[in-house]
Design a protein around this motif. Structure first.
Motif, PDB file in Angstrom:
ATOM      1  N   GLU A   1      -1.514   0.794  -9.661  1.00  0.00           N
ATOM      2  CA  GLU A   1      -2.710  -0.050  -9.692  1.00  0.00           C
ATOM      3  C   GLU A   1      -2.354  -1.521  -9.481  1.00  0.00           C
ATOM      4  O   GLU A   1      -3.057  -2.241  -8.765  1.00  0.00           O
ATOM      5  CB  GLU A   1      -3.454   0.138 -11.015  1.00  0.00           C
ATOM      6  N   LYS A   2      -1.250  -1.978 -10.073  1.00  0.00           N
ATOM      7  CA  LYS A   2      -0.822  -3.373  -9.889  1.00  0.00           C
ATOM      8  C   LYS A   2      -0.474  -3.644  -8.433  1.00  0.00           C
ATOM      9  O   LYS A   2      -0.838  -4.687  -7.879  1.00  0.00           O
ATOM     10  CB  LYS A   2       0.371  -3.684 -10.789  1.00  0.00           C
ATOM     11  N   ALA A   3       0.243  -2.705  -7.806  1.00  0.00           N
ATOM     12  CA  ALA A   3       0.603  -2.875  -6.402  1.00  0.00           C
ATOM     13  C   ALA A   3      -0.656  -2.886  -5.533  1.00  0.00           C
ATOM     14  O   ALA A   3      -0.760  -3.664  -4.580  1.00  0.00           O
ATOM     15  CB  ALA A   3       1.548  -1.758  -5.957  1.00  0.00           C
ATOM     16  N   HIS A   4      -1.609  -2.041  -5.884  1.00  0.00           N
ATOM     17  CA  HIS A   4      -2.861  -1.979  -5.116  1.00  0.00           C
ATOM     18  C   HIS A   4      -3.653  -3.278  -5.269  1.00  0.00           C
ATOM     19  O   HIS A   4      -4.251  -3.771  -4.298  1.00  0.00           O
ATOM     20  CB  HIS A   4      -3.694  -0.784  -5.576  1.00  0.00           C
ATOM     21  N   GLN A   5      -3.667  -3.859  -6.467  1.00  0.00           N
ATOM     22  CA  GLN A   5      -4.364  -5.128  -6.679  1.00  0.00           C
ATOM     23  C   GLN A   5      -3.710  -6.251  -5.872  1.00  0.00           C
ATOM     24  O   GLN A   5      -4.404  -7.099  -5.293  1.00  0.00           O
ATOM     25  CB  GLN A   5      -4.381  -5.476  -8.162  1.00  0.00           C
ATOM     26  N   GLN A   6      -2.376  -6.272  -5.837  1.00  0.00           N
ATOM     27  CA  GLN A   6      -1.679  -7.273  -5.031  1.00  0.00           C
ATOM     28  C   GLN A   6      -2.032  -7.108  -3.563  1.00  0.00           C
ATOM     29  O   GLN A   6      -2.272  -8.088  -2.850  1.00  0.00           O
ATOM     30  CB  GLN A   6      -0.160  -7.145  -5.197  1.00  0.00           C
ATOM     31  N   ALA A   7      -2.065  -5.861  -3.109  1.00  0.00           N
ATOM     32  CA  ALA A   7      -2.412  -5.589  -1.716  1.00  0.00           C
ATOM     33  C   ALA A   7      -3.837  -6.041  -1.418  1.00  0.00           C
ATOM     34  O   ALA A   7      -4.106  -6.583  -0.341  1.00  0.00           O
ATOM     35  CB  ALA A   7      -2.243  -4.103  -1.422  1.00  0.00           C
TER      36      ALA A   7
ATOM     37  N   SER B   1       1.437   9.033  -8.279  1.00  0.00           N
ATOM     38  CA  SER B   1       1.613  10.244  -9.089  1.00  0.00           C
ATOM     39  C   SER B   1       2.621  10.042 -10.215  1.00  0.00           C
ATOM     40  O   SER B   1       2.557  10.734 -11.229  1.00  0.00           O
ATOM     41  CB  SER B   1       2.061  11.408  -8.209  1.00  0.00           C
ATOM     42  N   LYS B   2       3.521   9.081 -10.072  1.00  0.00           N
ATOM     43  CA  LYS B   2       4.577   8.872 -11.071  1.00  0.00           C
ATOM     44  C   LYS B   2       4.166   7.882 -12.154  1.00  0.00           C
ATOM     45  O   LYS B   2       4.393   8.120 -13.338  1.00  0.00           O
ATOM     46  CB  LYS B   2       5.854   8.364 -10.391  1.00  0.00           C
ATOM     47  N   ASP B   3       3.623   6.753 -11.734  1.00  0.00           N
ATOM     48  CA  ASP B   3       3.281   5.684 -12.675  1.00  0.00           C
ATOM     49  C   ASP B   3       1.979   5.011 -12.222  1.00  0.00           C
ATOM     50  O   ASP B   3       2.004   4.053 -11.459  1.00  0.00           O
ATOM     51  CB  ASP B   3       4.418   4.674 -12.742  1.00  0.00           C
ATOM     52  N   PRO B   4       0.848   5.504 -12.714  1.00  0.00           N
ATOM     53  CA  PRO B   4      -0.445   4.971 -12.268  1.00  0.00           C
ATOM     54  C   PRO B   4      -0.641   3.481 -12.531  1.00  0.00           C
ATOM     55  O   PRO B   4      -1.297   2.794 -11.749  1.00  0.00           O
ATOM     56  CB  PRO B   4      -1.460   5.789 -13.049  1.00  0.00           C
TER      57      PRO B   4
ATOM     58  N   MET C   1       0.828  -1.206   0.000  1.00  0.00           N
ATOM     59  CA  MET C   1       0.000   0.000   0.000  1.00  0.00           C
ATOM     60  C   MET C   1       0.863   1.257   0.000  1.00  0.00           C
ATOM     61  O   MET C   1       0.555   2.245  -0.677  1.00  0.00           O
ATOM     62  CB  MET C   1      -0.949   0.003   1.198  1.00  0.00           C
ATOM     63  N   LYS C   2       1.956   1.214   0.720  1.00  0.00           N
ATOM     64  CA  LYS C   2       2.886   2.350   0.735  1.00  0.00           C
ATOM     65  C   LYS C   2       3.478   2.548  -0.653  1.00  0.00           C
ATOM     66  O   LYS C   2       3.543   3.670  -1.154  1.00  0.00           O
ATOM     67  CB  LYS C   2       3.990   2.090   1.759  1.00  0.00           C
ATOM     68  N   ARG C   3       3.894   1.451  -1.294  1.00  0.00           N
ATOM     69  CA  ARG C   3       4.451   1.542  -2.646  1.00  0.00           C
ATOM     70  C   ARG C   3       3.409   2.065  -3.624  1.00  0.00           C
ATOM     71  O   ARG C   3       3.708   2.911  -4.473  1.00  0.00           O
ATOM     72  CB  ARG C   3       4.942   0.180  -3.114  1.00  0.00           C
ATOM     73  N   SER C   4       2.182   1.592  -3.507  1.00  0.00           N
ATOM     74  CA  SER C   4       1.106   2.036  -4.386  1.00  0.00           C
ATOM     75  C   SER C   4       0.889   3.540  -4.248  1.00  0.00           C
ATOM     76  O   SER C   4       0.734   4.253  -5.246  1.00  0.00           O
ATOM     77  CB  SER C   4      -0.181   1.288  -4.050  1.00  0.00           C
ATOM     78  N   PHE C   5       0.893   4.026  -3.026  1.00  0.00           N
ATOM     79  CA  PHE C   5       0.709   5.458  -2.794  1.00  0.00           C
ATOM     80  C   PHE C   5       1.858   6.273  -3.388  1.00  0.00           C
ATOM     81  O   PHE C   5       1.643   7.308  -4.022  1.00  0.00           O
ATOM     82  CB  PHE C   5       0.591   5.735  -1.293  1.00  0.00           C
ATOM     83  N   GLU C   6       3.087   5.780  -3.192  1.00  0.00           N
ATOM     84  CA  GLU C   6       4.248   6.507  -3.704  1.00  0.00           C
ATOM     85  C   GLU C   6       4.269   6.540  -5.233  1.00  0.00           C
ATOM     86  O   GLU C   6       4.703   7.517  -5.830  1.00  0.00           O
ATOM     87  CB  GLU C   6       5.536   5.889  -3.172  1.00  0.00           C
TER      88      GLU C   6
END
Length: 66
Positions: free
Chosen positions: A43-49, A36-39, A28-33
């Motif tokens: 989104e992939k990180a958020h789906q994994q989370a 703004s740079k690479d949506p 979730m931290k990675r997804s937030f970071e």
């Protein structure tokens, strides 16, 4: 007494749920970071989370049934 408790926690192996919670927090931290740079990567990180969160819920409910 408190010092012994700290040492015990240091050597104690984390449970599966604790490991998943830590991984969820990092994703979730990675997804937030990345948001703004690479949506797309965000989104992939958020789906994994989300998948990890579902597993945490499943294990928590299973543990509560015992």
């Amino acid at each position: 007494m408190y010092k012994g408790l700290v040492m015990y926690n240091w050597f104690r192996k984390k449970s599966r749920i604790e490991q998943l919670k830590e991984r969820y927090r990092l994703l979730m931290k990675r997804s937030f970071e990345l948001s703004s740079k690479d949506p797309e990567k965000s989104e992939k990180a958020h789906q994994q989370a989300d998948r990890i969160f579902q597993e945490i819920q499943y294990l928590s409910f299973r543990k509560a049934d015992k």
